[in-house]
Scaffold this motif. Structure first.
Motif, short mmCIF file in Angstrom:
data_model
loop_
_atom_site.label_atom_id
_atom_site.label_comp_id
_atom_site.label_asym_id
_atom_site.label_seq_id
_atom_site.Cartn_x
_atom_site.Cartn_y
_atom_site.Cartn_z
N VAL A 96 0.75 -1.25 0.02
CA VAL A 96 0.22 0.08 -0.06
C VAL A 96 0.89 1.33 0.09
N ILE A 97 1.96 1.16 0.89
CA ILE A 97 2.83 2.54 0.84
C ILE A 97 3.29 2.65 -0.52
N PHE A 98 3.73 1.64 -0.95
CA PHE A 98 4.36 1.92 -2.51
C PHE A 98 3.76 2.36 -3.43
N HIS A 99 2.26 2.03 -3.24
CA HIS A 99 1.39 2.61 -4.26
C HIS A 99 1.02 4.08 -4.25
N HIS A 100 1.11 4.44 -2.49
CA HIS A 100 0.90 5.80 -2.12
C HIS A 100 2.02 6.70 -2.49
N ILE A 101 3.31 5.85 -2.72
CA ILE A 101 4.26 6.93 -3.15
C ILE A 101 4.42 7.17 -4.58
N PHE A 102 4.25 5.99 -5.29
CA PHE A 102 4.56 6.12 -6.89
C PHE A 102 3.35 6.48 -7.48
N PHE A 103 2.10 6.45 -6.87
CA PHE A 103 0.79 6.84 -7.70
C PHE A 103 -0.09 7.87 -6.50
N LYS A 132 -3.89 9.03 -6.11
CA LYS A 132 -4.80 8.18 -6.78
C LYS A 132 -5.17 7.08 -6.21
N GLU A 133 -6.22 6.36 -6.72
CA GLU A 133 -6.98 5.34 -6.19
C GLU A 133 -7.30 4.12 -7.09
N ASN A 134 -7.05 4.54 -8.43
CA ASN A 134 -7.39 3.54 -9.43
C ASN A 134 -6.59 2.12 -9.36
N TRP A 135 -5.61 2.36 -8.59
CA TRP A 135 -4.91 0.83 -8.32
C TRP A 135 -5.54 -0.31 -7.34
N ILE A 136 -6.49 0.34 -6.82
CA ILE A 136 -7.46 -0.37 -6.19
C ILE A 136 -8.74 -0.92 -6.96
N PHE A 137 -8.40 -2.31 -7.75
CA PHE A 137 -9.52 -2.68 -8.67
C PHE A 137 -10.61 -3.36 -8.29
N ASP A 138 -11.51 -3.14 -8.98
CA ASP A 138 -12.81 -3.97 -8.74
C ASP A 138 -12.70 -5.23 -9.63
N GLN A 139 -12.42 -6.20 -9.06
CA GLN A 139 -12.35 -7.71 -9.57
C GLN A 139 -13.38 -7.98 -10.54
N ASN A 140 -14.55 -7.40 -10.38
CA ASN A 140 -15.76 -7.57 -11.31
C ASN A 140 -15.43 -6.86 -12.71
N LYS A 141 -14.95 -5.62 -12.55
CA LYS A 141 -14.70 -4.56 -13.83
C LYS A 141 -13.47 -4.82 -14.52
N ASP A 142 -12.33 -5.29 -13.45
CA ASP A 142 -10.99 -5.41 -14.10
C ASP A 142 -10.54 -6.76 -13.78
N GLN A 143 -11.00 -7.92 -14.43
CA GLN A 143 -10.66 -9.17 -14.01
C GLN A 143 -9.04 -9.32 -14.05
N ILE A 144 -8.27 -8.36 -14.55
CA ILE A 144 -6.90 -8.71 -14.94
C ILE A 144 -6.24 -8.91 -13.32
N ILE A 145 -6.92 -8.29 -12.28
CA ILE A 145 -6.25 -8.35 -11.01
C ILE A 145 -6.23 -9.80 -10.51
N LEU A 146 -7.21 -10.40 -11.18
CA LEU A 146 -7.54 -11.81 -10.48
C LEU A 146 -6.32 -12.67 -10.99
N VAL A 147 -5.68 -12.50 -12.03
CA VAL A 147 -4.59 -13.23 -12.52
C VAL A 147 -3.19 -12.36 -12.01
N LEU A 148 -3.20 -11.33 -11.12
CA LEU A 148 -2.11 -10.93 -10.54
C LEU A 148 -2.13 -10.97 -9.27
N PRO A 149 -2.17 -11.99 -8.51
CA PRO A 149 -2.15 -12.02 -6.99
C PRO A 149 -1.21 -11.50 -6.27
N GLU A 150 -1.57 -11.27 -4.98
CA GLU A 150 -0.31 -10.45 -4.21
C GLU A 150 0.82 -11.35 -4.02
N ASN A 151 0.67 -12.76 -4.28
CA ASN A 151 1.87 -13.54 -4.10
C ASN A 151 2.86 -13.43 -5.20
N PHE A 152 2.27 -13.09 -6.23
CA PHE A 152 3.23 -12.90 -7.62
C PHE A 152 3.73 -11.46 -7.40
#
Length: 229
Positions: free
Chosen positions: A164-171, A174-194
């Motif tokens: 979260v800190i990383f995204h606040h620093i570099f973006f 902005k909050e568009n990095w917080i994806f809605d998995q129903n609208k942006d399914q790409i986030i489902l194939v980019l899990p946190e573990n990746f």
């Protein structure tokens, strides 16, 4: 050594050392970005396809996921038309990847410029025009190795918070990095573990390059001592 030559020696040594550090960091960051098999190898262990189908109730294949991943990276790295294959996406999600374009471009430009400076100074050294300070590699190696160790140590304590800190620093703002998995399914194939695996890959790359710098620096110092003996 004249004052002008001494000043040139100091400037070249500083530029050389900083270029070594920047090159090591930017190259390490680019490893998981441009080496796409890294993601392909993790798809199985991270159960990417299964989790995607479980969340969406779809019947996506491994190739569908790879297509989506490649289209997003091509957009971020090579400014191609945005798309996520068969996966759904939104304008807000696309705008986040537009922001990523700038960061990816900056990282690549810094890598190329620092690499060119390193190469240029090597040419000057071979032609006996100017030789950088003998401790440049050692200083660069120690400087570079500290960064991934500190960041890695903090991230290992709480990766979610670090993410979260990383995204606040570099973006910022902005909050568009917080994806809605129903609208942006790409986030489902980019899990946190990746992303955690990417961080480890970057850290290993930076530490490996740092180790090379340190070893080379030590050998250079020994060589200079023998030459003076």
């Amino acid at each position: 050594m004249s004052k002008k030559r001494k000043a040139l020696f100091v400037v070249v040594s500083i530029i050389y050392t900083m270029s070594l550090v920047v090159f090591a960091i930017t190259l390490s960051i680019n490893l998981p970005i441009y080496f796409r098999p890294f993601y392909y190898m993790l798809m199985g262990p991270l159960h990417v396809v299964d989790d995607l189908n479980n969340w969406t109730g779809g019947s996506f294949t491994r190739n569908d996921v790879i297509e989506a991943y490649n289209e997003v990276l091509n957009f971020c790295c090579f400014f191609t038309k945005f798309g996520t294959g068969k996966l759904a996406w939104s304008e807000e999600g696309m705008n986040h990847f537009k922001d990523c374009q700038g960061l990816f471009l900056l990282d690549t430009v810094l890598m190329l410029v620092s690499g060119a400076l390193i190469g240029g100074i090597h040419i000057l050294k071979k032609k006996n025009i100017i030789t950088p300070y003998k401790h440049c590699h050692l200083i660069a190696g120690i400087s570079t190795i500290v960064l991934p160790l500190v960041i890695g140590g903090l991230a290992s304590i709480d990766f979610d918070k670090a993410f979260v800190i990383f995204h606040h620093i570099f973006f910022p703002g902005k909050e568009n990095w917080i994806f809605d998995q129903n609208k942006d399914q790409i986030i489902l194939v980019l899990p946190e573990n990746f992303f955690m695996a990417c961080a480890i890959f970057i850290g290993v790359g930076a530490i490996s390059i740092s180790t090379y710098y340190i070893i080379r620096g030590i050998l250079t110092i020994r060589k200079n001592k023998k030459a003076k003996a």
